[in-house]
Design an enzyme around this catalytic site. Structure first.
Site, mmCIF file in Angstrom:
data_model
loop_
_atom_site.group_PDB
_atom_site.id
_atom_site.type_symbol
_atom_site.label_atom_id
_atom_site.label_comp_id
_atom_site.label_asym_id
_atom_site.label_seq_id
_atom_site.Cartn_x
_atom_site.Cartn_y
_atom_site.Cartn_z
ATOM 1 N N LEU A 79 0.844 -1.196 0.000
ATOM 2 C CA LEU A 79 0.000 0.000 0.000
ATOM 3 C C LEU A 79 0.884 1.253 0.000
ATOM 4 O O LEU A 79 2.087 1.171 0.191
ATOM 5 C CB LEU A 79 -0.916 -0.024 1.224
ATOM 6 C CG LEU A 79 -1.954 -1.149 1.205
ATOM 7 C CD1 LEU A 79 -2.547 -1.354 2.589
ATOM 8 C CD2 LEU A 79 -3.051 -0.851 0.184
ATOM 9 N N CYS A 88 7.097 10.929 -4.319
ATOM 10 C CA CYS A 88 7.488 11.910 -3.279
ATOM 11 C C CYS A 88 8.730 11.485 -2.501
ATOM 12 O O CYS A 88 9.578 12.320 -2.198
ATOM 13 C CB CYS A 88 6.386 12.123 -2.249
ATOM 14 S SG CYS A 88 4.735 11.945 -2.830
ATOM 15 N N HIS A 138 7.325 0.642 2.141
ATOM 16 C CA HIS A 138 6.255 -0.266 1.703
ATOM 17 C C HIS A 138 5.816 -1.177 2.848
ATOM 18 O O HIS A 138 4.618 -1.384 3.075
ATOM 19 C CB HIS A 138 6.761 -1.174 0.570
ATOM 20 C CG HIS A 138 7.166 -0.435 -0.658
ATOM 21 N ND1 HIS A 138 8.108 -0.911 -1.529
ATOM 22 C CD2 HIS A 138 6.767 0.747 -1.170
ATOM 23 C CE1 HIS A 138 8.257 -0.063 -2.535
ATOM 24 N NE2 HIS A 138 7.458 0.952 -2.331
ATOM 25 N N PHE A 504 13.842 32.128 17.619
ATOM 26 C CA PHE A 504 14.891 32.774 16.830
ATOM 27 C C PHE A 504 16.129 31.883 16.735
ATOM 28 O O PHE A 504 16.476 31.252 17.716
ATOM 29 C CB PHE A 504 15.233 34.107 17.509
ATOM 30 C CG PHE A 504 15.998 35.046 16.656
ATOM 31 C CD1 PHE A 504 15.442 35.589 15.513
ATOM 32 C CD2 PHE A 504 17.297 35.395 16.993
ATOM 33 C CE1 PHE A 504 16.153 36.472 14.727
ATOM 34 C CE2 PHE A 504 18.007 36.279 16.213
ATOM 35 C CZ PHE A 504 17.443 36.815 15.080
#
Ligand code: COM
Length: 526
Positions: A79, A88, A138, A504
């Site tokens: 899947l 990606c 996977h 920061f």
């Protein structure tokens, strides 16, 4: 010995075991379908999800969590779809390599950096690194979907739609109240002579088929993929030429791109040696058997041959919808994308479509939320998903992120617009080492022009932030939340931003820049 499929319903499989199983399927040692179907549940399926990529997996998970019954079918033995397999995940590996290589080149022979060794910069090695590790993603998708999310699925099997309630897979017929189609898209291959030669790749075949290290490349097209892969190729020592129709990042494929952000990104790509032509028409890919070059008509009308060892297709994607037009009669647009409403319903009752197959933007958030949207509607909710506005990003050797309106769009819409910008408007990139933060500190002290670019756009009348744009590193996460703040409820004002707590040196300096100006009744740019 080969298997003839596996019924895994009653066994638990660990991640490590899945890795071996999937490897064996990919090498052909294992064959046949992987069946994870609950024989004790006699309810009709609320939906069969065809395609187990991001849309199908998230839709299925949502439906299961909401008490529904789903079945997800995928042709691959895992899947997650193309994201972890071809798209990606390798793109992010390559983009990280591009950034590292950029640093190594920039600081070659300085500090602790050795002289840059071109022979060590290899596209092929990165592809092989990805191939050696992709099954870990996977395996986790299979493990999570079954053991943690309780999904039912059939893998390594094609699904044939018989009608709007019937699907055949793994030699069996499955009935469902609804069908959700999420089988994605593929590269739109340009119709030019020679495009079938050896040495022509797209993002998918690059992963599966590359077997040499090209030292020069011509990219046909100017899509995000063209910018991202082109930046990696160039950083890896492969002299890259991009042949685009529209100026990069200025075509219709991307919206809300700020002109100054665009200029910085394209400047940065050229600065690193990429040759970019826009207004081009690719005439032919040259070579007898293997690619030797590309013939192109340039914007001034001259026809020229550009020699190269690789051609890469970066022209964009088209939906894999043909089968469903034939079998179900779903309506598609002029780019073959299945037409859906905001509920993800097609024109065929009980048939939904999700993800890349419904057209752009072909992004993960959209695919996953499309899946969720279909699931929620099937489970009885009246839920709509509007993806006309969203945060966007791409990689050059930088992370480039944007959300909301560009400055030009804002000026068209509002009378009184101000920007908070780094470097400030009119200040040359190299004049100040700003913006700098995580990922650009060493550049700040050596190459101030390379520290990035950023701009926040405000409607000064309402004092609301209407757009944000960033080139640098580390701002992507923040832009998810900025998107939410801009587009939810009343939005966010410069005064609220001035009250936020910055960490920061923050990659986007928007909070402190907002505070420097927020005291004024009449806001001014900075
Ligand atoms: C991520 C794939 S790589 S999915 O969206 O989690 O299915």
């Amino acid at each position: 010995m080969t298997t003839d499929g596996m019924d895994i319903r009653d066994i638990s499989i660990s991640n490590a075991e899945w890795r071996v199983i999937i490897d064996d399927f990919e090498s052909g040692v294992n064959q046949g379908p992987i069946l994870n179907i609950d024989p004790d549940d006699d309810r009709e399926y609320d939906a069969i999800f065809i395609g187990g990529g991001a849309g199908g997996r998230f839709g299925s998970a949502y439906m299961k969590a909401a008490g529904g019954r789903q079945l997800t079918i995928d042709r691959w033995p895992f899947l997650g779809g193309s994201c972890p397999h071809l798209a990606c995940v390798p793109h992010h590996l390559f983009s990280e390599a591009a950034r590292e290589l950029d640093y190594a080149r920039t600081f070659s022979g300085r500090f602790w950096y050795p002289e840059f060794d071109e022979s060590k910069a290899s596209i092929l090695e990165m592809v092989q690194l990805f191939l050696s590790g992709r099954n870990s993603a996977h395996s986790f998708m299979n493990y999570q979907s079954k053991e943690q999310l309780g999904m039912e699925y059939i893998l390594n099997a094609s699904a044939t739609v018989i009608d709007a309630n019937t699907v055949e897979a793994a030699g069996r017929i499955f009935k469902a109240k609804n069908i959700v189609i999420g089988t994605g898209s593929s590269t739109r291959v340009p119709e030019v002579p020679g495009i079938g030669l050896k040495g022509v790749y797209d993002y998918a075949t690059l992963i599966e088929e590359l077997d040499y290290d090209p030292r020069s490349c011509v990219i046909i097209g100017g899509s995000k993929v063209a910018i991202e892969y082109g930046s990696f190729f160039q950083a890896a020592g492969c002299q890259t030429t991009i042949l685009a129709r529209s100026p990069l990042m200025a075509g219709t494929g991307l919206h809300h791109v700020d002109d100054d952000l665009r200029e910085y990104v394209v400047w940065g790509m050229r600065e690193r040696g990429i040759v970019i032509h826009d207004g081009t028409e690719t005439l032919e890919v040259l070579g007898d058997d293997r690619v030797t070059g590309v013939r192109v008509r340039l914007s001034d009308g001259t026809v020229t041959d550009i020699p190269c060892e690789m051609v890469f297709i970066g022209t964009g994607e088209r939906a894999n919808s043909d089968e469903y037009v034939k079998t179900l009669g779903v309506a598609v647009d002029d780019r073959d994308s299945i037409i859906v409403d905001a509920h993800m319903r097609t024109n065929v009752p009980g048939v939904y479509a999700i993800g890349d197959i419904i057209g752009p933007p072909m992004e993960m958030f959209k695919a996953r939320k499309c899946g969720m949207t279909a699931a929620r509607n099937i489970m009885g909710e009246d839920y709509t998903f509007d993806f006309s506005e969203y945060p966007d990003f791409l990689h050059s050797t930088y992370e480039v992120t944007w959300v909301g309106l560009s400055e030009r769009e804002a000026r068209e819409k509002y009378d009184n617009v101000i920007v908070l910008q780094m470097p400030p408007p009119g200040v040359p990139y190299g004049d100040i080492p700003l913006p700098c933060a995580d990922g650009t500190m060493m550049l700040a002290f050596t190459h101030p022009e390379r520290t990035g670019f950023q701009k926040a756009v405000f409607d000064a009348t309402s004092r609301k932030l209407v757009g944000a744009h960033h080139v640098g590193y580390g701002a992507k996460d923040g832009f998810q939340y900025l998107d939410h703040m801009i587009h939810t409820g009343d939005g966010v004002t410069i005064d609220q931003m001035a009250e936020m707590n910055e960490l920061f040196l923050n990659p986007s300096h928007f909070i402190q820049l907002a505070r420097l100006r927020a005291g004024a009744k009449d806001l001014k740019s900075l």
